[in-house]
Scaffold this motif. Structure first.
Motif, PDB file in Angstrom:
ATOM      1  N   THR A 156       0.843  -1.170  -0.013  1.00 40.79           N
ATOM      2  CA  THR A 156       0.065  -0.034   0.008  1.00 40.79           C
ATOM      3  C   THR A 156       0.712   1.271  -0.047  1.00 40.79           C
ATOM      4  OG1 THR A 156      -1.744  -1.290   1.048  1.00 40.79           O
ATOM      5  CG2 THR A 156      -1.688   1.299   1.157  1.00 40.79           C
ATOM      6  N   CYS A 157       0.842   1.984  -1.067  1.00 38.86           N
ATOM      7  CA  CYS A 157       1.692   3.073  -1.332  1.00 38.86           C
ATOM      8  C   CYS A 157       1.006   4.414  -1.316  1.00 38.86           C
ATOM      9  CB  CYS A 157       2.761   2.910  -2.409  1.00 38.86           C
ATOM     10  SG  CYS A 157       1.839   2.470  -4.030  1.00 38.86           S
ATOM     11  N   GLY A 158      -0.349   4.431  -1.276  1.00 39.47           N
ATOM     12  CA  GLY A 158      -1.100   5.609  -1.638  1.00 39.47           C
ATOM     13  C   GLY A 158      -1.179   5.677  -3.144  1.00 39.47           C
ATOM     14  N   PHE A 159      -1.873   6.806  -3.575  1.00 40.56           N
ATOM     15  CA  PHE A 159      -1.883   7.261  -5.154  1.00 40.56           C
ATOM     16  C   PHE A 159      -0.624   7.543  -5.637  1.00 40.56           C
ATOM     17  CE2 PHE A 159      -6.530   7.803  -3.974  1.00 40.56           C
ATOM     18  CZ  PHE A 159      -7.010   6.737  -4.887  1.00 40.56           C
ATOM     19  N   TRP A 160      -0.321   7.188  -6.613  1.00 38.72           N
ATOM     20  CA  TRP A 160       1.041   7.736  -7.011  1.00 38.72           C
ATOM     21  C   TRP A 160       1.080   9.259  -7.521  1.00 38.72           C
ATOM     22  CZ3 TRP A 160      -0.097   3.023 -10.510  1.00 38.72           C
ATOM     23  CH2 TRP A 160       0.477   1.842  -9.914  1.00 38.72           C
ATOM     24  N   GLY A 187      -9.598  21.956   1.715  1.00 39.74           N
ATOM     25  CA  GLY A 187      -8.093  21.572   1.107  1.00 39.74           C
ATOM     26  C   GLY A 187      -7.112  21.452   2.214  1.00 39.74           C
ATOM     27  N   ASN A 188      -7.535  21.201   3.249  1.00 40.81           N
ATOM     28  CA  ASN A 188      -6.343  20.765   4.538  1.00 40.81           C
ATOM     29  C   ASN A 188      -6.317  19.493   4.708  1.00 40.81           C
ATOM     30  OD1 ASN A 188      -5.218  23.240   5.012  1.00 40.81           O
ATOM     31  ND2 ASN A 188      -7.292  24.006   5.778  1.00 40.81           N
ATOM     32  N   THR A 189      -7.083  18.642   4.094  1.00 39.50           N
ATOM     33  CA  THR A 189      -6.981  17.119   4.316  1.00 39.50           C
ATOM     34  C   THR A 189      -5.676  16.378   3.987  1.00 39.50           C
ATOM     35  OG1 THR A 189      -9.555  16.901   4.418  1.00 39.50           O
ATOM     36  CG2 THR A 189      -8.204  14.920   4.265  1.00 39.50           C
ATOM     37  N   ARG A 190      -5.306  15.674   4.899  1.00 36.63           N
ATOM     38  CA  ARG A 190      -3.794  15.243   4.535  1.00 36.63           C
ATOM     39  C   ARG A 190      -3.941  13.728   4.134  1.00 36.63           C
ATOM     40  NH1 ARG A 190      -0.159  18.893   6.236  1.00 36.63           N
ATOM     41  NH2 ARG A 190       1.550  17.172   6.064  1.00 36.63           N
ATOM     42  N   ILE A 191      -3.255  13.306   3.026  1.00 41.48           N
ATOM     43  CA  ILE A 191      -3.074  11.853   2.653  1.00 41.48           C
ATOM     44  C   ILE A 191      -1.505  11.520   2.456  1.00 41.48           C
ATOM     45  CG2 ILE A 191      -5.322  12.223   1.205  1.00 41.48           C
ATOM     46  CD1 ILE A 191      -3.489  12.235  -1.114  1.00 41.48           C
ATOM     47  N   ASN A 192      -1.328  10.145   2.264  1.00 38.01           N
ATOM     48  CA  ASN A 192      -0.288   9.704   2.081  1.00 38.01           C
ATOM     49  C   ASN A 192      -0.134   9.134   0.491  1.00 38.01           C
ATOM     50  OD1 ASN A 192      -0.332   8.412   5.093  1.00 38.01           O
ATOM     51  ND2 ASN A 192       1.506   8.897   4.643  1.00 38.01           N
ATOM     52  N   THR A 193       0.969   9.815  -0.227  1.00 43.34           N
ATOM     53  CA  THR A 193       0.897   9.369  -1.459  1.00 43.34           C
ATOM     54  C   THR A 193       2.495   9.158  -1.962  1.00 43.34           C
ATOM     55  OG1 THR A 193       0.794  10.671  -3.729  1.00 43.34           O
ATOM     56  CG2 THR A 193       1.529  12.153  -1.836  1.00 43.34           C
ATOM     57  N   SER A 194       2.849   8.449  -2.937  1.00 41.71           N
ATOM     58  CA  SER A 194       4.025   7.817  -3.094  1.00 41.71           C
ATOM     59  C   SER A 194       4.411   8.057  -4.640  1.00 41.71           C
ATOM     60  CB  SER A 194       4.323   6.420  -2.809  1.00 41.71           C
ATOM     61  OG  SER A 194       4.121   6.367  -1.607  1.00 41.71           O
ATOM     62  N   THR A 195       5.788   8.376  -5.005  1.00 40.83           N
ATOM     63  CA  THR A 195       6.350   8.237  -6.342  1.00 40.83           C
ATOM     64  C   THR A 195       6.449   6.730  -6.804  1.00 40.83           C
ATOM     65  OG1 THR A 195       8.445   8.321  -5.536  1.00 40.83           O
ATOM     66  CG2 THR A 195       7.499  10.456  -5.693  1.00 40.83           C
ATOM     67  N   TRP A 196       6.434   6.722  -8.084  1.00 46.20           N
ATOM     68  CA  TRP A 196       6.702   5.386  -8.733  1.00 46.20           C
ATOM     69  C   TRP A 196       8.015   4.814  -8.214  1.00 46.20           C
ATOM     70  CZ3 TRP A 196       5.406   8.003 -13.913  1.00 46.20           C
ATOM     71  CH2 TRP A 196       3.953   7.849 -14.225  1.00 46.20           C
ATOM     72  N   ILE A 197       8.978   5.647  -8.128  1.00 46.83           N
ATOM     73  CA  ILE A 197      10.433   5.012  -7.674  1.00 46.83           C
ATOM     74  C   ILE A 197      10.528   4.656  -6.362  1.00 46.83           C
ATOM     75  CG2 ILE A 197      11.344   7.301  -7.077  1.00 46.83           C
ATOM     76  CD1 ILE A 197      13.979   6.071  -8.492  1.00 46.83           C
ATOM     77  N   GLN A 198       9.592   5.280  -5.393  1.00 48.67           N
ATOM     78  CA  GLN A 198       9.681   4.968  -3.932  1.00 48.67           C
ATOM     79  C   GLN A 198       9.078   3.563  -3.774  1.00 48.67           C
ATOM     80  OE1 GLN A 198      11.544   5.981  -1.695  1.00 48.67           O
ATOM     81  NE2 GLN A 198      10.354   6.910  -0.163  1.00 48.67           N
ATOM     82  N   CYS A 199       7.869   3.305  -4.750  1.00 52.48           N
ATOM     83  CA  CYS A 199       7.138   1.987  -4.616  1.00 52.48           C
ATOM     84  C   CYS A 199       8.152   0.902  -5.272  1.00 52.48           C
ATOM     85  CB  CYS A 199       5.890   2.193  -5.605  1.00 52.48           C
ATOM     86  SG  CYS A 199       4.893   0.539  -5.327  1.00 52.48           S
ATOM     87  N   GLY A 200       9.076   1.351  -6.114  1.00 56.24           N
ATOM     88  CA  GLY A 200       9.872   0.318  -6.720  1.00 56.24           C
ATOM     89  C   GLY A 200      10.820  -0.013  -5.768  1.00 56.24           C
ATOM     90  N   SER A 235       5.745   8.385   0.379  1.00 63.74           N
ATOM     91  CA  SER A 235       6.835   9.442  -0.097  1.00 63.74           C
ATOM     92  C   SER A 235       6.474  10.829   0.796  1.00 63.74           C
ATOM     93  CB  SER A 235       6.695   9.739  -1.525  1.00 63.74           C
ATOM     94  OG  SER A 235       7.326   8.665  -2.352  1.00 63.74           O
ATOM     95  N   PHE A 236       5.105  10.985   0.599  1.00 60.33           N
ATOM     96  CA  PHE A 236       4.845  12.313   1.519  1.00 60.33           C
ATOM     97  C   PHE A 236       3.498  12.279   2.016  1.00 60.33           C
ATOM     98  CE2 PHE A 236       6.735  13.302  -2.918  1.00 60.33           C
ATOM     99  CZ  PHE A 236       7.922  13.733  -2.469  1.00 60.33           C
ATOM    100  N   ASN A 237       3.405  12.731   3.264  1.00 60.24           N
ATOM    101  CA  ASN A 237       2.053  13.351   3.838  1.00 60.24           C
ATOM    102  C   ASN A 237       1.747  14.638   3.560  1.00 60.24           C
ATOM    103  OD1 ASN A 237       0.248  14.087   6.079  1.00 60.24           O
ATOM    104  ND2 ASN A 237       0.637  12.085   6.973  1.00 60.24           N
ATOM    105  N   ARG A 316      14.104  10.030   2.060  1.00 65.65           N
ATOM    106  CA  ARG A 316      13.313  11.102   2.047  1.00 65.65           C
ATOM    107  C   ARG A 316      13.286  11.643   0.772  1.00 65.65           C
ATOM    108  NH1 ARG A 316      11.082  13.742   6.194  1.00 65.65           N
ATOM    109  NH2 ARG A 316      12.054  12.704   7.661  1.00 65.65           N
ATOM    110  N   GLU A 317      12.286  11.975   0.053  1.00 69.50           N
ATOM    111  CA  GLU A 317      12.255  12.557  -1.233  1.00 69.50           C
ATOM    112  C   GLU A 317      12.281  14.223  -1.466  1.00 69.50           C
ATOM    113  OE1 GLU A 317      10.484   9.364  -4.202  1.00 69.50           O
ATOM    114  OE2 GLU A 317       9.462   9.291  -2.274  1.00 69.50           O
ATOM    115  N   ASP A 318      12.461  14.649  -2.298  1.00 69.70           N
ATOM    116  CA  ASP A 318      12.440  16.093  -2.512  1.00 69.70           C
ATOM    117  C   ASP A 318      11.012  16.472  -3.115  1.00 69.70           C
ATOM    118  OD1 ASP A 318      12.560  18.783  -3.542  1.00 69.70           O
ATOM    119  OD2 ASP A 318      14.628  18.735  -3.741  1.00 69.70           O
ATOM    120  N   LEU A 319      10.273  16.993  -2.274  1.00 70.86           N
ATOM    121  CA  LEU A 319       8.788  17.281  -2.956  1.00 70.86           C
ATOM    122  C   LEU A 319       8.893  18.002  -4.209  1.00 70.86           C
ATOM    123  CD1 LEU A 319       5.499  17.125  -2.599  1.00 70.86           C
ATOM    124  CD2 LEU A 319       5.971  19.165  -0.911  1.00 70.86           C
TER     125      LEU A 319
END
Length: 336
Positions: A156-160, A187-200, A235-237, A316-319
């Protein structure tokens, strides 16, 4: 299943995955996973592909041709494999995954990573709302367990992030061409989301773990601790407002350059559902994404599930760098 230990196994039994088969190695996420497995250099990779597949496969892997009409071809391709990774597009026939799971059981493949990539589909609240996928993925997991030959691990990585941000207003609400954003609720609700490379990276590092703990005193990470479970990475929250802040930094724009529209998440979900029921699949996209932005926290799974980022050594990735990639992707015309 009672906990097993490497020290109790027969002499010479390997405690690491060596051979990995992947379906969809030429697809969007499959290609990234394959590349990260190759970069790590700890596995022999075999791509299972149809003879008529148009996808170009990464170099450095073995290729085996399969035919879903002939189950024996799937079983033959999976003989001797330690793990099967399934990546399939949304238009792939659902019975293909069932056939792969059954072939893995027949070939005695110990580990299967089913087509789990995305939001937290083990969350019953999300499955209840997202009726188009309700319990389907749970059914695949249950089938693996019923066959009792393989164990599954769901990722589970969240949406890409880059894909979702660049896709258009139906996903994360951004329209780059018109510099418009629709905020769900405030617009303030937080989610987890991931990049393709982080999932890889997640998959590569996960399959590099030892399989069993050495003994009863060994508390280090191993695959057995995640047997028949979902693992969570990110990747990001962040919120939509955080996304907009990054976009403005990347594009050199200000709030004055953007039109902000507000829409209640529940209303947006309902209109998406109505559109889907009329045959508009973009309605399903709006419905699925919006549900993760409900203020009940379902999209922010790190708070309730925890993350495996640290265990797997994910960076940790660069947003802003990832946002910049999304801005560039948005310039490429979408293929229908």
């Amino acid at each position: 299943m009672a906990q097993q230990y490497a020290s109790e196994q027969p002499q010479g039994l390997k405690n690491h995955i060596e051979k990995v088969a992947i379906v969809g190695a030429g697809g969007t996420i499959g290609k990234v996973i394959t590349e990260q497995l190759l970069n790590l250099g700890k596995h022999t990779i075999t791509a299972l592909t149809r003879a008529d597949s148009p996808n170009k496969l990464p170099p450095g892997i073995e290729i085996k041709i399969i035919d879903y009409a002939y189950q024996a071809s799937l079983v033959s391709a999976l003989q001797g494999q330690d793990a099967l990774i399934i990546t399939m597009g949304t238009r792939a026939p659902p019975e293909h995954q069932t056939k792969l799971i059954e072939a893995a059981a027949t070939a005695n493949v110990p580990w299967v990573l089913p087509n789990e990539w995305g939001y937290d589909n083990s969350n019953p609240n999300l499955r209840e709302y997202n009726s188009l996928v309700r319990d389907k993925k749970a059914a695949y997991r249950a089938h693996i367990e019923e066959l009792a030959k393989s164990s599954w691990i769901g990722v589970t990585c969240g949406f890409w992030y880059e894909f979702s941000l660049s896709f258009g207003p139906s996903t994360y609400g951004f329209d780059f061409a018109n510099r418009t954003v629709t905020f769900f609720d405030d617009g303030n609700t937080r989610i987890n989301t991931s990049t393709w490379i982080q999932c890889g990276r997640c998959v590569a590092q996960l399959l590099a773990l030892k399989i069993l703990p050495d003994d009863a005193d060994d508390q280090s990470p191993c695959l057995a601790r995640y047997r028949n479970q979902c693992v969570y990475v990110s990747s990001f929250n962040l919120s939509q407002r955080d996304m907009l802040g990054s976009i403005m930094r990347v594009t050199g724009t200000t709030l004055d350059d953007w039109k902000i529209v507000f829409e209640a998440s529940t209303s947006r979900y309902e209109t998406g559902l109505e559109a889907m029921q009329k045959g508009d699949m973009m309605g399903f996209v709006r419905m699925m994404y919006t549900r993760n932005f409900f203020p009940d926290g379902c999209g922010e799974f790190e708070k309730t599930r925890g993350l495996l980022n640290g265990v797997l050594g994910l960076p940790r990735e660069d947003l802003d760098a990832c946002t910049r990639a999304a801005v560039e992707m948005a310039k490429v015309p979408k293929v229908s």
